[in-house]
Design an enzyme around this catalytic site. Structure first.
Site, PDB file in Angstrom:
ATOM      1  CD  GLN A   1      -2.961  -1.076   2.211  1.00  0.00           C
ATOM      2  OE1 GLN A   1      -3.933  -0.351   2.049  1.00  0.00           O
ATOM      3  NE2 GLN A   1      -2.810  -1.813   3.283  1.00  0.00           N
TER       4      GLN A   1
ATOM      5  CB  SER B   1       2.949  -4.999   3.468  1.00  0.00           C
ATOM      6  OG  SER B   1       1.797  -4.970   4.272  1.00  0.00           O
ATOM      7  CG  LEU B   2      -1.601  -5.947  -0.802  1.00  0.00           C
ATOM      8  CD1 LEU B   2      -2.744  -6.849  -0.406  1.00  0.00           C
ATOM      9  CD2 LEU B   2      -2.083  -4.677  -1.455  1.00  0.00           C
TER      10      LEU B   2
ATOM     11  NE  ARG C   1      -2.978  -8.768   4.750  1.00  0.00           N
ATOM     12  CZ  ARG C   1      -2.162  -7.757   4.491  1.00  0.00           C
ATOM     13  NH1 ARG C   1      -2.566  -6.776   3.662  1.00  0.00           N
ATOM     14  NH2 ARG C   1      -0.969  -7.672   5.044  1.00  0.00           N
TER      15      ARG C   1
ATOM     16  CG  HIS D   1       2.750  -4.647   8.933  1.00  0.00           C
ATOM     17  ND1 HIS D   1       2.495  -5.952   8.577  1.00  0.00           N
ATOM     18  CD2 HIS D   1       2.615  -3.911   7.798  1.00  0.00           C
ATOM     19  CE1 HIS D   1       2.222  -6.005   7.275  1.00  0.00           C
ATOM     20  NE2 HIS D   1       2.281  -4.785   6.792  1.00  0.00           N
TER      21      HIS D   1
ATOM     22  CD  GLN E   1       2.338  -9.565   5.363  1.00  0.00           C
ATOM     23  OE1 GLN E   1       1.184  -9.155   5.479  1.00  0.00           O
ATOM     24  NE2 GLN E   1       2.938  -9.668   4.198  1.00  0.00           N
TER      25      GLN E   1
END
Length: 318
Positions: free
Chosen positions: A13, A94-95, A119, A205, A254
């Protein structure tokens, strides 16, 4: 046949913008088909949203996540459509780890699009809009950032922690808005060159995301995961995994664990990677990767010219 010395990386993102991938959409049937499949899976016209929507809507994480996954998978399919070979290894920020797993054959695309929308919803509802924030800190030693956040956390302003270790000297912090603001002030006093709020709508996170992790685990229980055909380096521990159940565990972890991007890139270099292809909007990861290891060559697939340049540059590397 795998491309020797080549990694594909997938952005997270912050890379989204209205109007992105317009040229690729015109140039490649694979891009058009991928967005059409995503729209069918989610029940709305994703391409219209990207081209004609408002940036504020695009920045809401439940929208951002499926949009970025779709963009990355579309460019990967365009790469394949144009005759590009598979890389030695993959990783996603991440994503982007979900994008990497789709492209590596571990996750079905339609399943993944629906999953990352959930999510995003879980992550957004874990902390109401306005109560959480993230900021990139540049120019301070990583350990100083960790220590200052630890000193602020737990006070009246709430929680804050270092959550994205993006490159040496660039770390993202996240937590409650007041705690992030307090940490930024302390880090500026400690010599930070820049402290930039990020265009995200929740403190990803961090421990604040544990409720989202629990809900994601439930949603993922019914989603099939296969062993990846291409190794994927995971954010949590900077290693590749072949066991589907272990991959499932790591995707849940994660969501509330720091992204160890510096370690992921170093792990790819240890495997012999010298060329890194950014498969998604923007060139954020290319800049980070060069700061981690100046020997790395970077390529970007967002524009057709970049995709063709990468095809030419990597031809014969298989």
């Amino acid at each position: 046949m795998a491309l020797a010395h080549t990694a594909f990386v997938f952005p997270g993102q912050g890379s989204q913008k209205v109007g992105m991938l317009a040229a690729a959409y015109e140039a490649y049937a694979a891009v058009r088909d991928t967005f059409s499949a995503a729209s069918e899976a989610l029940g709305y016209d994703m391409w219209d949203l990207i081209q004609n929507g408002e940036q504020e809507a695009l920045n809401l994480t439940a929208t951002t996540q499926p949009v970025l996954l779709t963009s990355s998978v579309a460019l990967w399919r365009a790469w394949q459509e144009q005759g590009g070979d598979s890389p030695l290894v993959m990783a996603g920020h991440s994503l982007g780890e979900f994008s990497a797993l789709v492209c590596a054959g571990a996750l079905d695309f339609a399943d993944a699009v629906r999953l990352v929308r959930q999510r995003g919803e879980f992550m957004q509802t874990a902390v109401p809009v306005g109560e959480g924030a993230m900021a990139a800190i540049i120019g301070v030693d990583d350990q100083v950032i960790v220590d200052i956040c630890a000193g602020v956390a737990g006070g009246s302003a709430g929680e804050v922690a270092a959550v994205n270790f993006n490159s040496p000297g660039q770390v993202v912090i996240a937590g409650h808005t007041g705690a992030v603001d307090a940490a930024i002030a302390a880090l500026k006093d400690a010599g930070a060159k820049r402290a930039m709020p990020l265009p995200v709508s929740a403190p990803f996170h961090t421990v604040l995301m544990r409720p989202a992790g629990e809900r994601l685990a439930e949603a993922m229980a019914t989603v099939a995961i296969n062993s990846p055909a291409i190794p994927v380096i995971h954010n949590v521990h900077c290693q590749a995994e072949s066991d589907p159940e272990r991959i499932r565990e790591l995707l849940v972890q994660q969501i509330y664990s720091p992204v160890q991007w510096t370690g992921c890139v170093q792990a790819m270099v240890e495997r012999g990677v010298s060329d890194v292809v950014e498969c998604g909007p923007g060139k954020v990861l290319g800049g980070l990767n060069r700061r981690i290891d100046k020997s790395l060559s970077s390529h970007s697939l967002e524009e057709p010219e970049g995709l063709q340049e990468a095809l030419s540059a990597l031809a014969g590397a298989a």
